[in-house]
Design a protein around this motif. Structure first.
Motif, PDB file in Angstrom:
ATOM      1  N   ALA A  65       0.832  -1.200   0.000  1.00  0.00           N
ATOM      2  CA  ALA A  65       0.000   0.000   0.000  1.00  0.00           C
ATOM      3  C   ALA A  65       0.865   1.248   0.000  1.00  0.00           C
ATOM      4  O   ALA A  65       0.516   2.271  -0.572  1.00  0.00           O
ATOM      5  N   LYS A  90      -7.701  -0.330   2.983  1.00  0.00           N
ATOM      6  CA  LYS A  90      -7.830   0.153   1.612  1.00  0.00           C
ATOM      7  C   LYS A  90      -6.427   0.510   1.146  1.00  0.00           C
ATOM      8  O   LYS A  90      -5.622   1.038   1.913  1.00  0.00           O
ATOM      9  N   ILE A  91      -6.131   0.224  -0.087  1.00  0.00           N
ATOM     10  CA  ILE A  91      -4.805   0.577  -0.582  1.00  0.00           C
ATOM     11  C   ILE A  91      -4.780   2.085  -0.808  1.00  0.00           C
ATOM     12  O   ILE A  91      -5.769   2.676  -1.234  1.00  0.00           O
ATOM     13  N   VAL A  92      -3.682   2.710  -0.414  1.00  0.00           N
ATOM     14  CA  VAL A  92      -3.642   4.183  -0.497  1.00  0.00           C
ATOM     15  C   VAL A  92      -2.344   4.642  -1.158  1.00  0.00           C
ATOM     16  O   VAL A  92      -1.402   3.881  -1.248  1.00  0.00           O
ATOM     17  N   PRO A  99      -3.663  -5.823   0.337  1.00  0.00           N
ATOM     18  CA  PRO A  99      -4.956  -5.283   0.735  1.00  0.00           C
ATOM     19  C   PRO A  99      -5.810  -5.003  -0.497  1.00  0.00           C
ATOM     20  O   PRO A  99      -5.291  -4.669  -1.564  1.00  0.00           O
ATOM     21  N   SER A 100      -7.085  -5.146  -0.338  1.00  0.00           N
ATOM     22  CA  SER A 100      -7.990  -4.899  -1.450  1.00  0.00           C
ATOM     23  C   SER A 100      -9.325  -4.471  -0.857  1.00  0.00           C
ATOM     24  O   SER A 100     -10.011  -5.277  -0.235  1.00  0.00           O
TER      25      SER A 100
END
Lengths: 505, 505
Positions: B88, B503-505, B151-152
């Motif tokens: 991420a 959440k990917i950021v 992560p998704s």
């Protein structure tokens, strides 16, 4: 003096080799000592069902043991088995058996040194970044599937973001992913990065959007840094075996990484490349994709493995084995039938040899390779070794780039499945799928017809109706899928499974 | 003479050690030369947000470099970062930085030698076998989540078998899985197998069914064969660093594998164990789970890392740092404040030292560890080294086994979060969740209260309302989840995220 050892690291019980680095070194040092090994393709009869192997890996292992016993420097290049198969357990491992075994089959079968897992993480990370691109307004749809290392029935069809957007998605086994194809076909990490950048992530307002437009490529290549290195293991008799890249020639390209084969050819005189499932899948793809479009070496000989029961016990399907042998011979590849006997079949040898003679085959190689290993083969290899030493290095075949996809698939159907062009049928919806794929490519700035063709099919059948008389067999085309990064276009035949996610059994 | 080298293999750029084998050897050879290292716990202030680290890993690396520079044989044990964080990218890697770095941070950050991926494959394989058990009529429901390495957002809530049975499932990050907990807590592969067998797969007719009832355990232990071996890497100054086991003390146990710590203690005089996020998560779990219930060594000293800005720039939250330091001191653990300066903060040192003195802290260790590494710490460690050499080996604490879960969580709230028992609130539905968990355990033949307690909470808060005055702060209990194989019961506080899938950021 620089040698392959300088590019080799111990990695637990196996070694890993920086093939990219070694091949770069050879390119920069054209006078460095090296070999120019010839390639032998080990392929097989079309299996009676997907979960039943003919024994390609067992044959490959026995063969290099036999050649080394005869004083010939031979190595094998195997594809890494999918944990989806070993985990499911129905097919068992894919690393030979009995006397024709690897020293550490459990490592090969259960994830090796994390190559498949790294590719899975990288492909899934691309999906995560595509989701972020949706949030950022850069994408409307996602066209890349998630992948899983293990099969899971329920993942054939999933809805993600459930309760909110309810997006339908699919999950495929890792070896079938576009990223695996890219790893198999690329000759440098730069090329991998460039190909990932060209992968079509999805669409925005109906137009193709590539990952290069929004993903930090270093994250992807970072995850893959060890995965791109072939593993080196050996047979129980000490013959070298390189393992690298994805299986599944039915739903993907099913070839080992090109660099593992090229590296092996620079180090050994004979390199056995295993390609399957059957010749209609694995050999077709090695010849028409790897050799024709990606510069791989044309085989100097081929061995087509079958089991006595596969070849002869189902008369309606008995045409398939001689078809495969004939096809390869017609391509000027000296092709040797090999019959892999199972327990209790020794007494069938005279009858098998007789049938082979009637069919005009070269003298078949016959043995119980599980029980007897390379010992059983070594004395039978005179003709094979002679064919190898006589043959000159074959030329590269012509590319089919630019040929219309439909013409290309007709060509494959005729040459690899024995079905003439006028019996290649378009299913309803195929033309639309083809048109959409063509438009997607045009958006992304290239022509669909410049991609190499991957026929996606059942591993256990060659046509819509293998049991029908020859002049009634057809091939039906279902849909088209673009893998722009890998430079491939998939054409699904109706015989293919809808999703390459097996049920665990 | 047998040494640790006999249990060590090169694994690319790092080494892997058969810790199970080495510890077995020491057990069988009580006279073999070994050390009995003391453990120092490096933990931290509660971060202002989850994505902001205080610098525990940077501190740990600088600290062993400083100790080794002083002639003390010190090593660190780090948890393997989650690729979910490094992928991420918001938090960056978790392998130190600047002069306090590892030699190959990219390997540590991007999957090491496949440990996390193997655990993911094994946990997902368990889910696949649970699906098969449903087909076979052995299960009605599945209680184990799938895991993902990256992560998704959309995997927070998924529906599998979509269009048919439409089963709601969740996907969590690999380090939060029960299988990761089992790997962290087990001292042999046999123990891992036994614990997997005890994992509750789901229910049949409302009764718990364990994996031992239908899974081939050799498949799971086969996948894990290399993953159970700690990796050995080093700092850029050559200090040894073992990396093994899962992070995330907020949603799981957040401790490195016990065997990696025990092995390090047999090889070095001082072993730094990193535990976080903050002391309320990581230290609480090391002390109350690893030490109290699983026989890990009680720390001989602790270091609590903070940043000047975390400690002082938000007056409402400034109570948290001295609370952590005091709590550990009250446990008779000599506890040293360490302030990890960022660029431009050097002029704050006098004021920071003054505040520390007012609070009655031991003399704080202060430095810009990224910029100056262990050099900045070495001269400040007299008091720390003296505390370490004076302290005797601490005794093992008493187990809480058999204490009612509610009493246990009240005990944790009081001791680790500063909230007395009467302000621990049960949310609607908690009692039902507790009752169901209790019944599930009874079905499976053991008592819920015999499991060790894991408080699942936000990494960035200690109570429902950290900004409220001390006598108004509360802790609310939301639900209970049983990890029978790991021997743990999770109690979710309302501050916790509903699912550990960022959440990917």
């Amino acid at each position: 003096m620089t040698t392959i050892q300088d590019f080799t690291s111990q990695y637990g019980l196996v070694k890993k080799i920086d093939a990219f680095g070694y091949l770069d070194y050879l390119k920069a040092n054209p006078d460095a000592p090296r070999k120019h090994g010839k390639i032998v393709l080990v392929t097989a009869d079309t299996p009676l069902k997907a979960s039943r192997g003919e024994g390609k890996t067992t044959t490959t292992i026995a063969l290099i043991d036999a050649l080394n016993k005869r004083g010939i420097d031979a190595a094998a290049v195997l594809r890494q088995p999918s944990m989806g198969i070993t985990a499911a357990g129905s097919k068992g491992g894919a690393s030979g058996g009995g006397k024709a075994s690897l020293t550490h089959p459990e490592l090969i079968d259960w994830g090796l040194t994390g190559e498949m897992a790294a590719i899975a993480a990288a492909q899934n990370l691309l999906v995560s970044f595509a989701e972020k691109a949706i949030d950022d307004g850069k994408l409307d749809t996602i066209l890349v599937p998630r992948v899983s290392e293990v099969p899971s029935r329920s993942l054939r069809s999933i809805t993600v973001d459930a309760g909110k957007n309810n997006v339908a998605e699919k999950v495929v086994l890792t070896p079938t992913s576009e990223l695996m194809q890219i790893v198999c076909l690329s000759r440098s990490m730069d090329e991998i990065g460039q190909r990932v950048a060209k992968m079509i992530a999805g669409t925005k307002d109906g137009k193709a959007v590539t990952f290069g437009e929004f993903v930090d490529l270093w994250r992807i290549t970072g995850i893959l840094s060890d995965a791109v290195k072939p593993a080196l293991t050996e047979t129980v008799n000490g013959s070298p075996v390189y393992v690298h890249g994805g299986p599944f020639a039915n739903v993907s390209i099913g070839i080992p990484t090109l660099v593992s084969v090229e590296m092996a050819c620079s180090l050994h005189d004979v390199v056995i490349v295993e390609a399957g499932y059957g010749a209609d899948a694995g050999a077709q793809k090695w010849l028409d994709i790897a050799c024709r479009e990606y510069g791989a070496q044309w085989p100097s000989a081929a061995i087509v493995v079958t089991r006595a029961s596969t070849w002869r016990d189902d008369p309606e399907l008995a045409w398939r084995y001689p078809f495969h042998v004939d096809r390869l011979e017609k391509l000027d590849i000296p092709t040797f039938p090999l019959i892999n006997l199972w327990e209790g079949e020794d007494d069938q040898v005279p009858a098998l040899r007789e049938t082979a003679a009637e069919l005009g085959f070269r003298t078949p190689i016959v043995g119980n390779l599980f029980r007897d290993g390379g010992e059983a083969l070594a004395p039978q290899l005179d003709g094979f070794v002679e064919a190898l030493s006589n043959g000159s290095m074959p030329a590269q075949p012509h590319s089919h780039k630019g040929m219309a996809i439909i013409e290309n698939i007709r060509w494959v159907a005729e040459h690899a499945y024995g079905v003439p062009a006028d019996r290649v049928v378009l299913k309803d919806g195929f033309a639309d799928s083809l048109g959409a794929a063509s438009a997607l490519c045009a958006d992304a700035g290239f022509r669909l017809d410049d991609l190499a063709l991957v026929a996606v099919k059942s591993p256990a059948t060659m046509t819509d109706n293998d049991r029908a008389p020859e002049d009634e067999r057809t091939v039906t085309l279902k849909k088209v899928e673009v893998h722009a990064g890998a430079g491939l276009v998939h054409v699904n035949l109706t015989s293919s499974l809808t999703t390459p996610m097996p049920k665990i059994v």
